[in-house]
Design a protein around this motif. Structure first.
Motif, PDB file in Angstrom:
ATOM      1  N   ASP A 128     -24.641  19.680  39.129  1.00  0.00           N
ATOM      2  CA  ASP A 128     -25.565  19.958  37.898  1.00  0.00           C
ATOM      3  C   ASP A 128     -25.297  20.988  37.103  1.00  0.00           C
ATOM      4  O   ASP A 128     -25.824  21.690  36.645  1.00  0.00           O
ATOM      5  N   ALA A 129     -23.858  21.300  36.887  1.00  0.00           N
ATOM      6  CA  ALA A 129     -23.536  22.182  36.079  1.00  0.00           C
ATOM      7  C   ALA A 129     -24.143  22.095  34.876  1.00  0.00           C
ATOM      8  O   ALA A 129     -24.725  23.302  33.989  1.00  0.00           O
TER       9      ALA A 129
ATOM     10  N   ILE B 261     -20.495  23.026  43.840  1.00  0.00           N
ATOM     11  CA  ILE B 261     -19.180  22.837  44.340  1.00  0.00           C
ATOM     12  C   ILE B 261     -19.192  21.230  44.610  1.00  0.00           C
ATOM     13  O   ILE B 261     -19.964  20.739  45.374  1.00  0.00           O
ATOM     14  N   GLY B 262     -18.129  20.382  44.039  1.00  0.00           N
ATOM     15  CA  GLY B 262     -17.765  18.942  44.441  1.00  0.00           C
ATOM     16  C   GLY B 262     -17.294  18.996  45.983  1.00  0.00           C
ATOM     17  O   GLY B 262     -17.968  17.979  47.079  1.00  0.00           O
ATOM     18  N   PHE B 263     -16.481  19.606  46.275  1.00  0.00           N
ATOM     19  CA  PHE B 263     -15.829  19.472  47.622  1.00  0.00           C
ATOM     20  C   PHE B 263     -15.476  20.777  48.300  1.00  0.00           C
ATOM     21  O   PHE B 263     -14.682  21.558  47.781  1.00  0.00           O
TER      22      PHE B 263
ATOM     23  N   ALA C 155     -19.604  23.177  38.985  1.00  0.00           N
ATOM     24  CA  ALA C 155     -19.092  24.497  38.656  1.00  0.00           C
ATOM     25  C   ALA C 155     -17.755  24.768  39.350  1.00  0.00           C
ATOM     26  O   ALA C 155     -16.780  25.121  38.423  1.00  0.00           O
ATOM     27  N   THR C 156     -17.691  24.131  40.333  1.00  0.00           N
ATOM     28  CA  THR C 156     -16.148  24.099  40.837  1.00  0.00           C
ATOM     29  C   THR C 156     -15.823  22.910  41.748  1.00  0.00           C
ATOM     30  O   THR C 156     -16.800  22.229  42.246  1.00  0.00           O
TER      31      THR C 156
ATOM     32  N   THR D 162     -16.338  23.776  35.573  1.00  0.00           N
ATOM     33  CA  THR D 162     -16.270  24.968  34.844  1.00  0.00           C
ATOM     34  C   THR D 162     -14.771  25.487  35.490  1.00  0.00           C
ATOM     35  O   THR D 162     -13.897  25.970  34.743  1.00  0.00           O
ATOM     36  N   VAL D 163     -14.709  25.181  36.628  1.00  0.00           N
ATOM     37  CA  VAL D 163     -13.280  25.586  37.407  1.00  0.00           C
ATOM     38  C   VAL D 163     -12.888  24.280  38.165  1.00  0.00           C
ATOM     39  O   VAL D 163     -13.634  23.828  38.902  1.00  0.00           O
TER      40      VAL D 163
END
Length: 217
Positions: A133-134, A142-144, A165-166, A188-189
């Motif tokens: 939910d960025a 973080i996804g993974f 976010a990452t 974001t990253v």
């Protein structure tokens, strides 16, 4: 506390929605795990998380499991949920296969970790989606995520990390993780690697954003 517990033979064919009203919606394996649970299975299921901080699917101390077409989603944004958790406990967690699974409106999509003294190991993730939910204000989602030394030798094929976010984060000395053809967008990253990680590889991935951070301390 556990909302629904599946162990020994796991859960087989079926469809519908499992609703998490406590900390864990579905656990496969025994926690803490001192022996491996084999051939667990979960497919064709929707899991909706309502309680803040709850986990959708907790895979603990298992080997040779197969999980497909399972959708984990938070009912509300920014609620600190975890979609999938691979937990080594005191025996490890390896040779599990996830295919066409989703994790959306969560804080962590897929988490390789341990609650004991043994890291989770080699797992394969195919065509799986991670979305945190960025956009709604989660600045650390973080996804993974691979914790210290967890999920080594794991492989990702295709799939998507979007709105995080990452997208991918490898902590500590995680090694030999391979990413084939993943798509990254709206993060974001796209990936964040610890300075101690070595011999991880990205092949044919699509990075849509400019922000790529190759050093985490």
């Amino acid at each position: 506390t556990v909302g629904t517990v599946f162990s020994a033979t796991g859960i087989g064919a079926g469809s519908g929605v499992a609703t998490a009203m406590t900390a864990i919606a579905i656990r496969l394996g025994v926690s803490p795990a001192g022996v491996l649970s084999y051939e667990m299975g979960l497919h064709d299921l929707g899991v909706v998380l309502y309680t803040p901080g709850s986990t959708g699917v907790h895979i603990v101390g298992t080997a040779n499991g197969s999980y497909r077409n399972v959708d984990v989603s938070g009912a509300n944004t920014n609620a600190g949920h975890v979609g999938w958790k691979f937990d080594g406990s005191n025996i490890s967690c390896f040779f599990n296969l996830l295919t066409n699974c989703r994790s959306s409106h969560v804080h962590i999509g897929y988490w390789h970790t341990t609650t004991g003294n043994t890291p989770s190991g080699n797992n394969t993730i195919i065509d799986c989606y991670a979305g945190t939910d960025a956009v709604s204000g989660d600045a650390t989602g973080i996804g993974f995520l691979h914790d210290l030394n967890c999920g080594e030798d794991s492989s990702y094929f295709h799939g998507d990390a979007e709105g995080c976010a990452t997208g991918v984060q490898l902590d500590g000395q995680v090694r030999f993780v391979r990413f084939f053809g993943l798509r990254f967008e709206g993060n974001t990253v796209d990936y964040r690697l610890s300075a101690q990680t070595v011999q991880n590889a990205f092949f044919g991935c699509i990075f849509r954003e400019a922000g790529i951070d190759a050093g985490l301390n």
